[in-house]
Design a protein around this motif. Structure first.
Motif, PDB file in Angstrom:
ATOM      1  N   ASN A  79       0.823  -1.213   0.000  1.00  0.00           N
ATOM      2  CA  ASN A  79       0.000   0.000   0.000  1.00  0.00           C
ATOM      3  C   ASN A  79       0.856   1.262   0.000  1.00  0.00           C
ATOM      4  OD1 ASN A  79      -2.416  -1.266  -0.115  1.00  0.00           O
ATOM      5  ND2 ASN A  79      -2.955  -0.986   2.047  1.00  0.00           N
ATOM      6  N   LEU A  83       1.179   4.046  -2.895  1.00  0.00           N
ATOM      7  CA  LEU A  83       0.951   5.472  -2.631  1.00  0.00           C
ATOM      8  C   LEU A  83       2.166   6.296  -3.042  1.00  0.00           C
ATOM      9  CD1 LEU A  83      -0.843   5.556   0.847  1.00  0.00           C
ATOM     10  CD2 LEU A  83      -1.791   6.219  -1.369  1.00  0.00           C
ATOM     11  N   PHE A  86       2.306   6.638  -6.679  1.00  0.00           N
ATOM     12  CA  PHE A  86       1.328   7.629  -7.125  1.00  0.00           C
ATOM     13  C   PHE A  86       1.866   9.035  -6.876  1.00  0.00           C
ATOM     14  CE2 PHE A  86      -2.004  10.613  -5.882  1.00  0.00           C
ATOM     15  CZ  PHE A  86      -2.766  10.641  -7.039  1.00  0.00           C
ATOM     16  N   ILE A 105      -4.945  16.213  -3.350  1.00  0.00           N
ATOM     17  CA  ILE A 105      -4.790  14.783  -3.091  1.00  0.00           C
ATOM     18  C   ILE A 105      -3.547  14.505  -2.236  1.00  0.00           C
ATOM     19  CG2 ILE A 105      -3.701  14.427  -5.374  1.00  0.00           C
ATOM     20  CD1 ILE A 105      -5.889  11.813  -3.668  1.00  0.00           C
ATOM     21  N   ARG A 108      -4.445  15.310   1.322  1.00  0.00           N
ATOM     22  CA  ARG A 108      -5.358  14.306   1.875  1.00  0.00           C
ATOM     23  C   ARG A 108      -4.600  13.025   2.236  1.00  0.00           C
ATOM     24  NH1 ARG A 108      -9.723  13.437  -2.156  1.00  0.00           N
ATOM     25  NH2 ARG A 108      -9.255  15.621  -2.555  1.00  0.00           N
ATOM     26  N   ILE A 109      -3.738  12.569   1.338  1.00  0.00           N
ATOM     27  CA  ILE A 109      -2.979  11.343   1.621  1.00  0.00           C
ATOM     28  C   ILE A 109      -2.145  11.532   2.888  1.00  0.00           C
ATOM     29  CG2 ILE A 109      -1.097   9.846   0.816  1.00  0.00           C
ATOM     30  CD1 ILE A 109      -2.053  10.316  -2.036  1.00  0.00           C
ATOM     31  N   GLU A 112      -4.270  11.411   6.050  1.00  0.00           N
ATOM     32  CA  GLU A 112      -4.754  10.052   6.383  1.00  0.00           C
ATOM     33  C   GLU A 112      -3.632   9.238   7.023  1.00  0.00           C
ATOM     34  OE1 GLU A 112      -7.652   8.844   6.386  1.00  0.00           O
ATOM     35  OE2 GLU A 112      -8.805  10.241   5.159  1.00  0.00           O
ATOM     36  N   ILE A 113      -2.478   9.229   6.359  1.00  0.00           N
ATOM     37  CA  ILE A 113      -1.377   8.392   6.847  1.00  0.00           C
ATOM     38  C   ILE A 113      -0.891   8.898   8.209  1.00  0.00           C
ATOM     39  CG2 ILE A 113       0.909   7.451   6.308  1.00  0.00           C
ATOM     40  CD1 ILE A 113      -1.378   6.547   4.441  1.00  0.00           C
TER      41      ILE A 113
ATOM     42  N   ALA B 270      -5.923   6.319  -4.893  1.00  0.00           N
ATOM     43  CA  ALA B 270      -4.967   6.784  -3.883  1.00  0.00           C
ATOM     44  C   ALA B 270      -5.690   7.133  -2.586  1.00  0.00           C
ATOM     45  CB  ALA B 270      -4.189   7.986  -4.406  1.00  0.00           C
ATOM     46  N   ASN B 271      -6.868   7.745  -2.715  1.00  0.00           N
ATOM     47  CA  ASN B 271      -7.668   8.047  -1.532  1.00  0.00           C
ATOM     48  C   ASN B 271      -8.043   6.796  -0.758  1.00  0.00           C
ATOM     49  OD1 ASN B 271      -8.116  10.764  -1.029  1.00  0.00           O
ATOM     50  ND2 ASN B 271      -9.473  10.937  -2.806  1.00  0.00           N
ATOM     51  N   VAL B 273      -6.614   3.801  -0.910  1.00  0.00           N
ATOM     52  CA  VAL B 273      -5.445   3.126  -0.337  1.00  0.00           C
ATOM     53  C   VAL B 273      -4.942   3.879   0.889  1.00  0.00           C
ATOM     54  CG1 VAL B 273      -3.054   2.480  -0.793  1.00  0.00           C
ATOM     55  CG2 VAL B 273      -4.801   1.990  -2.485  1.00  0.00           C
ATOM     56  N   ALA B 274      -5.019   5.208   0.831  1.00  0.00           N
ATOM     57  CA  ALA B 274      -4.587   5.999   1.987  1.00  0.00           C
ATOM     58  C   ALA B 274      -5.447   5.674   3.210  1.00  0.00           C
ATOM     59  CB  ALA B 274      -4.663   7.492   1.664  1.00  0.00           C
ATOM     60  N   LEU B 275      -6.752   5.553   2.969  1.00  0.00           N
ATOM     61  CA  LEU B 275      -7.683   5.237   4.055  1.00  0.00           C
ATOM     62  C   LEU B 275      -7.382   3.860   4.644  1.00  0.00           C
ATOM     63  CD1 LEU B 275     -10.051   7.054   4.924  1.00  0.00           C
ATOM     64  CD2 LEU B 275     -11.572   5.470   3.741  1.00  0.00           C
TER      65      LEU B 275
END
Lengths: 144, 301
Positions: A79, A83, A86, A105, A108-109, A112-113, B270-271, B273-275
Motif C-alpha cells: 500500500n 501510494l 502515485f 490529493i 489528503r494522503i 490520512e497516513i 490513492a484516496n 489506499v490511503a484510508l
C-alpha cells in the motif's frame, strides 16, 4: 538544498526516539506547508519547495518500505509503495504544470497516513496530546 | 521416514544460527523503534541496514532530482520558444508594414527589424537552466535524464539552435547579428545592393517581392520554432509518464517469497489506499523508516 524558512512555534518537531510520531508529524508538517502553498500559489518558489519536500519525505518512506527485510506486513508495504508511486507521478505532474488544486490529493494522503501513525495501536502507550513536551513513549529504548 | 541425526558440531552450528536469527530479529525491532546506530562498530547489522536504506533513499532522490531538473530545463526552453514565436510574428508584421511605409518610416522599421532579431538572440541566451541551454546551440549541449539505477533507460534531448541566424538561413551564420541577417535577407532578395541601408534601399519595383521573400523566411523560422516547442512539450510528457521509480526494485523483491504487487493508482484509488493504510497503521506499532528518523526530521528543520 532548500531555502531556510521560519518555522512557526506550533510545528515544533517532536523529540527523536519515536519514529512513528516523527513520521506522523513530518507528514502533517508537509501537508500544512502544501496547504499554505496552495493558498498563495503566486509564490512559485515556496510552492515548488513545499512540493519537493513532500516528495523527499515520501522518498524516504519509499526506500524504507522497500528494504527486503522490512518488518512491515507485506500488505502495508504494498500500500505504501503504491501510494509513494502515485505521489512520484503526481508530483512530477505538478512540477510540469503547477496548479494549486493538484495539491489536494497530496494533502489528503498525508493527513490520512499521519492519522494512522499518530493513533496508538492497541496495547501501546498512546502519544501524549502535546507532542512537543511529551516524553517518548515507554517502548522506546534509548540505551544500546 | 528416518530420523535426522545431527552431529554435535552441526547441532552447535544450528544453535548459533538460531541465536544469530534472534539477534537479527532483535536488531530489527530496535530499528523499527528508532534506536540510533552511530557507526559500524556499535552494531554492524543495524549499521549496514540503516546505511543501505539511506543509500537507496539517496539513489531515489538523485533520480527524482534529475527528473525535476529535466522538467525545469525543458520548461525554461519551452517558455523561451513561446516568446520566440511572438517575436517572429512581430518581425513579420514589421516587414509587412515596410511595404507601404514612406522613407523615414522605412528607416525606423529597418531598425525595429534588426532590433527584434537581436532580442530573439538575447532571449534564447537567457533560456538556460543550470548551465544547459537547449535552444541556442547546435547540439553540443544536451539534457540527459536517467530513470533508474538498475536499468539503462534514459531520455536524451539534444539542443536545437533557434538563434535568428540559424533559423533564417539567408546567410551570416548562426551567430549573426540582427543587422547582418537583415542585410543578408535583403541581398538575397534584392540584387540591387546597398543592403546596409535596410528597407529604404530596396528599389520600388522590387519592394513587394523582396518583402514577400523576407516574410516567407520568417514563416519558415516560425515553423522551426513550433516544431521545437512541440518536441520539448512531448519530452516533458515523457518525463511525467516515466516517473515510476520503484517498479524495478519491486520486481527484484518479488523474486523472493515476498509477494508485493505495486498498483498504479489514480486519485480515487490513492484516496482509498490511503484510508486503508491509515487503518492498518492504527493496528500495528510500526513505522516506515525508523532508522531514517533523523533524515525525516532534518527535512523540516
Amino acid at each position: 538544498m532548500y531555502p531556510t524558512q521560519r518555522r512557526p512555534a506550533y510545528s515544533k518537531a517532536p523529540p527523536e526516539g519515536d519514529p512513528r510520531r516523527t513520521e506522523g508529524w513530518a507528514l502533517t508538517e508537509a501537508a500544512r506547508r502544501l496547504a499554505e502553498a496552495q493558498r498563495s500559489p503566486e509564490n512559485n518558489a515556496a510552492f515548488l519547495d513545499a512540493v519537493r519536500r513532500n516528495w523527499r519525505l515520501w522518498t524516504i518512506f519509499q526506500a524504507g518500505v522497500m528494504a527486503p527485510d522490512s518488518p512491515l506486513p507485506t500488505e502495508l508495504r504494498a500500500n505504501v509503495l503504491s501510494l509513494s508511486n502515485f505521489i512520484d507521478r503526481h508530483t512530477v505532474g505538478i512540477l510540469a504544470d503547477p496548479l494549486p488544486e493538484k495539491l489536494d490529493i497530496l494533502i489528503r494522503i498525508n493527513r490520512e497516513i499521519a492519522a494512522g501513525l499518530l493513533t496508538a495501536p492497541p496495547g501501546t502507550t498512546p502519544p501524549a496530546p502535546t507532542p512537543s513536551q511529551a516524553p517518548p513513549s515507554g517502548r522506546i529504548n534509548h540505551s544500546a | 521416514m528416518a530420523d535426522i541425526k545431527l552431529t554435535a558440531t552441526s547441532r552447535a552450528n544450528l544453535l548459533s544460527l538460531n541465536q544469530t536469527t534472534d539477534l537479527a530479529n532483535r536488531t530489527q525491532s530496535r530499528l523499527s523503534t528508532g534506536l540510533k546506530v552511530g557507526s559500524a562498530i556499535d552494531d554492524a547489522t543495524a549499521y549496514f541496514a540503516s546505511k543501505s536504506l539511506s543509500d537507496r533513499s539517496s539513489d531515489f532522490a538523485t533520480r527524482k532530482g534529475e527528473i525535476d531538473q529535466g522538467i525545469s530545463s525543458l520548461k525554461t526552453a519551452l517558455s523561451a520558444t513561446e516568446s520566440a514565436d511572438k517575436i517572429l510574428k512581430q518581425l513579420k508584421g514589421v516587414a509587412i508594414s515596410a511595404k507601404t511605409a514612406d522613407t523615414a518610416t522605412k528607416a525606423d522599421l529597418t531598425k525595429q527589424f534588426s532590433d527584434l532579431l537581436g532580442q530573439l538572440n538575447s532571449l534564447l541566451g537567457d533560456a538556460s537552466y543550470q548551465g544547459t541551454n537547449l535552444i541556442n546551440n547546435d547540439g553540443d549541449q544536451k539534457l540527459t535524464v536517467r530513470f533508474s539505477e538498475v536499468t539503462t533507460a534514459e531520455l536524451t534531448v539534444d539542443a536545437r539552435d533557434l538563434r535568428a541566424g540559424a533559423l533564417i538561413t539567408a546567410g551570416g551564420g548562426a551567430s549573426a547579428t540582427g543587422s547582418e541577417i537583415l542585410s543578408a535577407l535583403l541581398a538575397a532578395a534584392n540584387s540591387a545592393g546597398a543592403q546596409a541601408a535596410g528597407f529604404s534601399a530596396i528599389a520600388a519595383s522590387r519592394l513587394i517581392t523582396t518583402i514577400d521573400s523576407i516574410t516567407a523566411a520568417v514563416d519558415t523560422a516560425v515553423s522551426a520554432v513550433r516544431a521545437t516547442a512541440s518536441n520539448l512539450g512531448s519530452n516533458i510528457t515523457l518525463l511525467q509518464t516515466r516517473s515510476d521509480f520503484s517498479k524495478n526494485y519491486i520486481n527484484a523483491l518479488t523474486e523472493g517469497s515476498d509477494k508485493l504487487t505495486l498498483a498504479d493508482l489514480n486519485e480515487e484509488g490513492a484516496n482509498l489506499v490511503a484510508l486503508q493504510t491509515r487503518q492498518q497503521l492504527a493496528l500495528k506499532a510500526l513505522s516506515f523508516a525508523g532508522q531514517s528518523e533523523q533524515s525525516v526530521l532534518s527535512l523540516f528543520n
